[in-house]
Design an enzyme around this catalytic site. Structure first.
Site, PDB file in Angstrom:
ATOM      1  N   ASN A   1     -12.617  -3.734   2.632  1.00  0.00           N
ATOM      2  CA  ASN A   1     -13.485  -2.192   3.100  1.00  0.00           C
ATOM      3  C   ASN A   1     -14.290  -2.502   1.391  1.00  0.00           C
ATOM      4  O   ASN A   1     -14.507  -2.982   0.079  1.00  0.00           O
ATOM      5  CB  ASN A   1     -13.097  -1.869   2.844  1.00  0.00           C
TER       6      ASN A   1
ATOM      7  N   GLY B   1     -15.385   2.960   4.429  1.00  0.00           N
ATOM      8  CA  GLY B   1     -14.067   3.416   3.643  1.00  0.00           C
ATOM      9  C   GLY B   1     -13.880   2.698   1.964  1.00  0.00           C
ATOM     10  O   GLY B   1     -12.575   3.751   2.293  1.00  0.00           O
ATOM     11  N   GLN B   2     -13.876   1.867   1.367  1.00  0.00           N
ATOM     12  CA  GLN B   2     -13.782   2.054   0.103  1.00  0.00           C
ATOM     13  C   GLN B   2     -13.544   3.530  -0.461  1.00  0.00           C
ATOM     14  O   GLN B   2     -14.463   3.997  -0.691  1.00  0.00           O
ATOM     15  CB  GLN B   2     -14.506   1.683  -0.253  1.00  0.00           C
TER      16      GLN B   2
ATOM     17  N   HIS C   1     -10.231  -5.031  -3.704  1.00  0.00           N
ATOM     18  CA  HIS C   1      -9.059  -5.356  -3.964  1.00  0.00           C
ATOM     19  C   HIS C   1      -9.033  -6.113  -1.665  1.00  0.00           C
ATOM     20  O   HIS C   1     -10.151  -5.657  -1.254  1.00  0.00           O
ATOM     21  CB  HIS C   1      -8.346  -3.744  -3.779  1.00  0.00           C
TER      22      HIS C   1
ATOM     23  N   ASP D   1       0.589  -0.818   0.285  1.00  0.00           N
ATOM     24  CA  ASP D   1       0.087   0.719  -0.048  1.00  0.00           C
ATOM     25  C   ASP D   1       0.761   1.740   0.029  1.00  0.00           C
ATOM     26  O   ASP D   1       1.625   1.725   0.550  1.00  0.00           O
ATOM     27  CB  ASP D   1      -0.819   0.086   1.427  1.00  0.00           C
TER      28      ASP D   1
ATOM     29  N   HIS E   1      -6.824  -5.958   1.935  1.00  0.00           N
ATOM     30  CA  HIS E   1      -5.865  -5.618   2.268  1.00  0.00           C
ATOM     31  C   HIS E   1      -4.666  -6.841   3.460  1.00  0.00           C
ATOM     32  O   HIS E   1      -5.846  -7.241   4.045  1.00  0.00           O
ATOM     33  CB  HIS E   1      -6.242  -4.123   3.443  1.00  0.00           C
TER      34      HIS E   1
HETATM   35  P1  5GP Z   1      -9.526   1.072   0.304  1.00  0.00           P
HETATM   36  O1  5GP Z   1      -9.968   2.089   1.313  1.00  0.00           O
HETATM   37  O2  5GP Z   1     -10.464   1.464  -0.833  1.00  0.00           O
HETATM   38  O3  5GP Z   1     -10.452  -0.681   0.882  1.00  0.00           O
HETATM   39  O4  5GP Z   1      -8.042   1.105  -0.186  1.00  0.00           O
HETATM   40  C1  5GP Z   1      -7.258   1.627  -0.784  1.00  0.00           C
HETATM   41  C2  5GP Z   1      -5.923   1.669  -0.523  1.00  0.00           C
HETATM   42  O5  5GP Z   1      -5.320   1.516  -2.237  1.00  0.00           O
HETATM   43  C3  5GP Z   1      -5.383   2.912   0.488  1.00  0.00           C
HETATM   44  O6  5GP Z   1      -4.779   2.003   1.434  1.00  0.00           O
HETATM   45  C4  5GP Z   1      -4.762   3.412  -0.993  1.00  0.00           C
HETATM   46  O7  5GP Z   1      -3.651   3.693   0.849  1.00  0.00           O
HETATM   47  C5  5GP Z   1      -3.977   2.374  -1.449  1.00  0.00           C
HETATM   48  N1  5GP Z   1      -3.992   3.285  -2.941  1.00  0.00           N
HETATM   49  C6  5GP Z   1      -4.572   4.051  -3.770  1.00  0.00           C
HETATM   50  N2  5GP Z   1      -4.138   4.293  -4.365  1.00  0.00           N
HETATM   51  C7  5GP Z   1      -2.542   4.226  -4.107  1.00  0.00           C
HETATM   52  C8  5GP Z   1      -1.703   3.641  -5.330  1.00  0.00           C
HETATM   53  O8  5GP Z   1      -1.813   4.641  -6.620  1.00  0.00           O
HETATM   54  N3  5GP Z   1      -0.957   2.710  -5.033  1.00  0.00           N
HETATM   55  C9  5GP Z   1      -0.615   2.055  -3.995  1.00  0.00           C
HETATM   56  N4  5GP Z   1       0.428   0.945  -4.068  1.00  0.00           N
HETATM   57  N5  5GP Z   1      -1.974   1.864  -3.090  1.00  0.00           N
HETATM   58  C10 5GP Z   1      -2.443   2.911  -3.545  1.00  0.00           C
END
Ligand code: 5GP
Ligand code: ZN
Length: 112
Positions: free
Chosen positions: A87, A93-94, A100, A30, A102
């Site tokens: 998420n 908080g998605q 994806h 991340d 985590h």
């Molecule tokens: P969500 O909140 O949608 O479950 O998590 C998305 C995650 O993607 C966040 O933890 C954020 O830091 C990560 N993220 C967003 N854009 C990028 C990116 O361009 N590269 C990487 N490696 N992680 C990303």
């Protein structure tokens, strides 16, 4: 999807610190880790969220726990343990609307 950030990473259009890549999944660190180890397990096929998973996309997700286990082993956290989180939607908080998982580890995680 051409403008989806995780589709772009999956295609190799933008860089990521990759841990595993195969024909169906890419696992990478991340960009703003919340824990000492914070990986994202991403199917290459675009599925917006769990709400969009159906029989067809289910195939694209088959084996995701095998990939998670392999990634945990590769970054050395399989023994001490890890948390897998997905998420779905606004209240969870998605922010990236490409499914994806985590993988959170590397320290003691707050109980849920
Ligand atoms: P969500 O909140 O949608 O479950 O998590 C998305 C995650 O993607 C966040 O933890 C954020 O830091 C990560 N993220 C967003 N854009 C990028 C990116 O361009 N590269 C990487 N490696 N992680 C990303
Ligand atoms: Zn996508």
């Amino acid at each position: 999807m051409s403008d989806c950030i995780f589709c772009r990473i999956a295609r190799g259009d933008i860089p990521a610190k990759k841990v595993i890549e195969n024909d169906r999944f890419v696992v990478f660190h991340d960009i703003s880790p919340l824990y000492k180890v914070h990986l994202l397990i991403v199917p290459k096929r675009h599925i917006a969220s769990v709400n969009e998973v159906d029989a067809a996309s289910g195939d694209a997700l088959a084996g995701i726990f095998d990939i998670a286990r392999e990634a945990a082993g590769k970054v050395g956290v399989a023994g001490n343990g890890y948390r897998l989180t997905v998420n779905t939607g606004r209240d969870a908080g998605q922010v990236v609307h490409h499914f994806h998982m985590h993988l959170l580890a590397g320290e003691s995680l707050r109980p849920l």
